[in-house]
Design a protein around this motif. Structure first.
Motif: not given
Length: 724
Positions: A458-463, A465-469, A501-506
Motif C-alpha cells: 500500500k505504501l509503495v503502490s504506484g511507485h 521502480e521501488l516495488e520491483v526493488v 498482486y499489486d503490480l499485476i492487478l494494479g
C-alpha cells in the motif's frame, strides 16, 4: 589456521556465519538469474513490440527454479536436468492454457503432475524437478488463460530463463573449488574465534557464565562447520587447490582441529574448577599451544613451516611439563592431570596431522603418483513393503483431490492456492510430525508476511521502480534464509506475492491477502490430515529408526577402536565414520523437533533424555579418534584377552539396545564391563615416555558403555538384566 585478521568479534562472527558463503551464493545466483531473465525478456519483447509483463514473470520463474530445484548428484546430470526444465515448462504452459476453459481438466492435470513428481522420484531427483516446474507453469498459465498465439513468446521467455540458470550455475559460477576454499576459510575463522575465547578463559581468573555460554555457542557452530566442510570434499576440487592432498587427509585434519577445540573447551573449564590453572607456568604453556596452532597457515602452499614447527616444540614442552607433574605426584596423581594428558595427546595428533598436510601440499611429486580413492558403491537394500515414494504419491493424490474441492468452496475464482500449499507442505516431510511443524511454520509465516506485505504494498503502490526493488530484495532474503528459518522464508514469499498482486492487478486489497492466508491454512491442514491418516509414518518411529542406524555405526566404530589395541584393524576410517555419526545425531535432533515443540511432548517426556544420552555417546566416541593413533601400547597377554572380551560384550550390548528400541523387548543381558575395567587398570603399565597409557585411552570406552546402560534403563532395562 591463519586467516585475514579481523578485530571485531561480531564482524568475525558474521564472516563465519555462512560457511563457504553457500547460502549467499545460492540465493545470489537465484536472484541474479531471476533479474536477468525478467529484464532480458522485457527488453527483447519491447523491441518486438509485444506484451512484456506476463512472459517476463514466467521467464523469471524459469530462471529462479533452474537454480533452486536442480538437485542431481553430479554436474553432468544437473546440466541435463536444467536443459529439460525448458521442455517441462513449455509443456506446462501449453497444457495449462489449452485446458484453462475446464477447471476439472486443469485440476486433474495438476494432481497427475504432483502424483508423478513423487512417484517417479524413486528413479532420481530429476523427475521431481521436472514435475515442480511443470506444476508451477500449469498453475500460472491456467490462471493467465493464454491464447495459442501467445505461446511462442512464452516459449522464448522460458528458454531465456533456463539459459540464464544454466549460465550462472555451470559457466559463470562454476565455483565449487572456490566454495570449498571459502568453506575452509569460514571453518578457520570459526576455529580462531573459539581459540580466542579459550585463551580469554585461561587468562581470566574468574569463570564467567556469559563467556561460557558464548563458548558453548561457538563450539556448536564449529561442529556444524566441520560437518559442512566434510560433506563438500571431493578429490577433483582438492587437487585444484592443494595438489597432492587426498580427501581423507583433509577430512581428518578438519575433524582433528574441531575435536581439539572441543576437548580444550571441556577440559579447560574442568581444570579451572579444580584450580589447576593457578600455576602461571601451566597457563602460559597452554596459551602458547593454542596461539601457535591459531596462527598456523596449515593450508598455505607457501613454505611457511615456522608456526607449525613452533607448535610442535610447544606441545613437546607441554608433554614434558605433564610428565614432571606426574612424577611429582607418582603415588596418587591428581585427576586433572589426566585432562592435561588428553589435551596433550590430541594437540600432538593435530600438530602432526597439520605438518603432514603441509608436506603433501608442497610435495607436488606426490601428486604425480597419487591414486584415485575408489568410489564407495552403495548397496541398494530392497525395502520391505511399499516404497516411501509410492506412499507419498498416494498421499499427494488424495490430498490434492481434497485440496481442489476445498479450494473451489473457499475461492471459486482462484481455487488452486490450497492445492499449491498442500503440495509444498508435503515436500520433504516424511513423518506426521514434520508435516505438522512445516504446516504450522508456513501458516505463521504467511500470516505475518500478509500483514507486512499488505502495508508495504500500500505504501509503495504506484511507485513501480521501488516495488520491483523490494520484490527482488524479498526474493533474495527468502532463499538466503531458507535453511535458517522456514517461517521467515514463508514470510518473505508472502510479501513477494503481495508486491506481485499489486503490480499485476494494479492494486491490492485486504480481502485478497486474507483469502491467501485462509487458503494456506486450509492447505496445510489438508496435508497434515492426509499424512496422519493415509500410510502415516509416526514421528517417533522415524526417530527410533535413526537411533538404530546410529547404533549400527557405533558398533562398527567401537569395534574398530578396540581392535586397534590388538593390532588387528586399521583405524583410518574412524574420522569418516565419526562425521557420519555426527550427521545422524543432527538427524535425530531434526526429526525430534515436532515432538519436543508440539503436543506430543508430554507423551514422550523421556525423549529429551534419550537424545542427551546419544549426544553424550557421540561426544565420547569422537574423543576416541585421537587415542586411536597412539602407538607403543604394551601390556601382558592377559590384557589382550580382555580386549577380545570387551569387543564382544560391547557389540552384544549395542545389539541388545537395538532390539530393545526396535521391538520393545529385552533380548539379552547387558554387560557393565566393570570386571574388564578393573583388570585392565590393575594390570596395565603406568604412563611412561613413548609408551601408550592404556587406562587413559580406554576411559571413553567405559563412558560409552555406561551411557548405553543408562539408555537401556531409560527404555526399561532393570537390574536383573545386567551382568558384570
Amino acid at each position: 589456521m591463519k586467516v585475514p585478521f579481523v578485530q571485531s568479534y561480531w564482524l568475525r562472527r558474521l564472516l563465519a556465519s555462512d560457511p563457504g558463503r553457500k547460502r549467499l551464493n545460492q540465493a545470489g545466483k537465484a536472484t541474479v538469474s531471476l533479474i536477468s531473465s525478467v529484464f532480458t525478456t522485457m527488453m527483447i519483447l519491447n523491441l518486438l513490440d509485444q506484451q512484456t509483463l506476463l512472459p517476463s514473470i514466467i521467464s523469471g520463474i524459469a530462471g529462479l527454479m533452474g537454480i533452486m530445484i536442480v538437485m542431481d548428484e553430479t554436474k553432468e546430470k544437473k546440466q541435463v536436468t536444467t536443459g529439460l526444465l525448458a521442455l517441462s515448462a513449455g509443456i506446462g504452459v501449453t497444457l495449462g492454457s489449452l485446458l484453462a476453459w475446464n477447471a476439472f481438466l486443469v485440476s486433474t492435470l495438476m494432481i497427475v503432475i504432483i502424483f508423478s513428481s513423487f512417484y517417479f522420484s524413486r528413479f532420481g531427483s530429476r523427475y521431481f524437478s521436472l514435475g515442480m516446474i511443470g506444476f508451477f507453469t500449469v498453475y500460472f498459465s491456467s490462471f493467465l488463460q493464454l491464447s495459442p498465439a501467445q505461446f511462442p513468446w512464452f516459449y522464448v521467455a522460458i528458454v531465456i530463463g533456463v539459459s540464464y540458470a544454466f549460465l550462472y550455475n555451470f559457466i559463470l559460477f562454476k565455483d565449487s573449488v572456490q566454495m570449498l576454499k571459502r568453506s575452509m576459510q569460514s571453518f578457520h575463522r570459526q576455529a580462531n574465534l573459539t581459540f580466542q575465547l579459550l585463551i580469554e578463559i585461561i587468562e581470566d581468573p574468574e569463570i564467567k557464565e556469559s563467556r561460557k555460554k558464548k563458548l558453548d555457542y561457538n563450539i556448536g557452530k564449529l561442529r556444524k562447520y566441520a560437518s559442512n566442510v566434510a560433506t563438500e570434499l571431493n578429490a577433483q576440487d582438492i587437487r585444484k587447490l592443494w595438489p597432492g592432498l587426498k580427501p581423507n587427509q583433509l577430512r581428518l585434519y578438519v575433524f582433528d582441529a574441531a575435536m581439539f577445540i572441543m576437548t580444550l573447551s571441556d577440559s579447560l573449564q574442568k581444570l579451572k574448577k579444580d584450580d589447576a590453572l593457578e600455576t602461571v607456568e601451566l597457563r602460559t604453556i597452554l596459551i602458547e599451544v593454542i596461539s601457535t596452532l591459531k596462527n598456523a597457515d596449515v593450508l598455505d602452499e607457501a613454505h611457511q613451516e615456522q608456526n607449525l614447527l613452533e607448535a610442535e616444540k610447544v606441545v613437546h614442552s607441554l608433554r614434558q611439563t605433564i610428565d614432571d607433574l606426574f612424577e611429582q605426584s607418582m603415588d596418587q596423581p591428581e585427576g586433572w592431570l589426566y585432562l592435561l594428558r588428553r589435551i596433550e595427546a590430541i594437540a600432538t595428533h593435530v600438530t602432526k596431522g597439520a605438518i603432514d598436510v603441509q608436506y603433501y601440499i608442497r610435495d607436488l611429486s606426490a601428486f604425480d603418483t597419487i591414486e584415485e580413492e575408489p568410489a564407495e558403491e552403495e548397496e541398494e537394500e530392497e525395502e520391505e513393503g511399499m516404497k516411501p515414494t509410492t506412499k507419498k504419491a498416494i498421499q499427494s493424490l488424495i490430498a490434492g483431490t481434497i485440496a481442489i474441492i476445498v479450494g473451489y468452496l473457499i475461492s471459486p475464482i482462484q481455487p488452486y492456492w490450497v492445492l499449491l500449499t498442500t503440495f509444498i507442505v508435503q515436500l520433504g516431510t516424511e513423518t506426521v510430525g514434520r508435516t505438522y511443524l512445516k504446516g504450522l511454520e508456513r501458516s505463521i509465516g504467511t500470516v505475518i508476511g500478509a500483514g507486512i506485505g499488505f502495508i508495504l504494498a500500500k505504501l509503495v503502490s504506484g511507485h513501480s521502480e521501488l516495488e520491483v526493488v523490494l520484490l527482488f530484495t524479498v526474493i533474495f532474503l527468502a532463499f538466503y534464509l531458507l535453511s535458517v528459518s522456514y517461517t521467515l522464508m514463508t514470510m518473505f514469499i508472502t510479501m513477494l506475492i503481495a508486491f506481485m498482486y499489486d503490480l499485476i492487478l494494479g492494486g491490492i486489497s485486504y480481502e485478497l491477502l486474507e483469502a491467501r492466508v485462509v487458503d494456506t491454512i486450509a492447505g496445510a491442514a489438508i496435508a497434515l490430515g492426509v499424512s496422519a491418516l493415509i500410510y502415516p509414518t509416526r514421528t517417533m518411529d522415524k526417530v527410533s529408526e535413526v537411533f538404530i542406524d546410529y547404533l549400527v555405526d557405533l558398533d562398527a566404530y567401537v569395534t574398530e577402536y578396540v581392535k586397534s589395541f590388538q593390532k588387528m584393524a586399521s583405524v583410518k576410517g574412524l574420522a569418516d565414520l565419526a562425521f557420519d555419526m555426527d550427521e545422524k545425531i543432527q538427524t535425530i535432533e531434526d526429526e525430534s523437533k515436532p515432538i519436543l515443540q508440539g503436543p506430543g511432548g508430554r507423551k514422550y517426556s523421556g525423549l529429551p533424555r534419550l537424545i542427551t544420552l546419544f549426544t553424550a555417546i557421540n561426544y565420547y566416541a569422537k574423543h576416541l579418534v585421537a587415542s586411536s593413533y597412539q602407538k607403543n601400547f604394551q601390556y601382558p597377554d592377559e590384557v589382550g584377552l580382555l580386549f577380545q572380551s570387551m569387543e564382544e560384550k560391547l557389540s552384544h550390548n549395542i545389539q541388545v539396545l537395538k532390539a530393545l528400541i526396535e521391538t520393545k523387548e529385552i533380548s539379552g543381558s547387558f554387560y557393565n564391563l566393570q570386571s574388564e575395567r578393573e583388570e585392565i587398570e590393575r594390570r596395565a603399565p603406568g604412563h611412561q615416555e613413548n609408551q601408550g597409557d592404556l587406562v587413559h585411552h580406554l576411559y571413553y570406552i567405559w563412558k560409552i558403555n555406561q551411557a548405553l546402560l543408562l539408555i537401556g534403563e531409560e527404555l526399561g532395562l532393570d537390574e536383573k538384566n545386567k551382568e558384570s
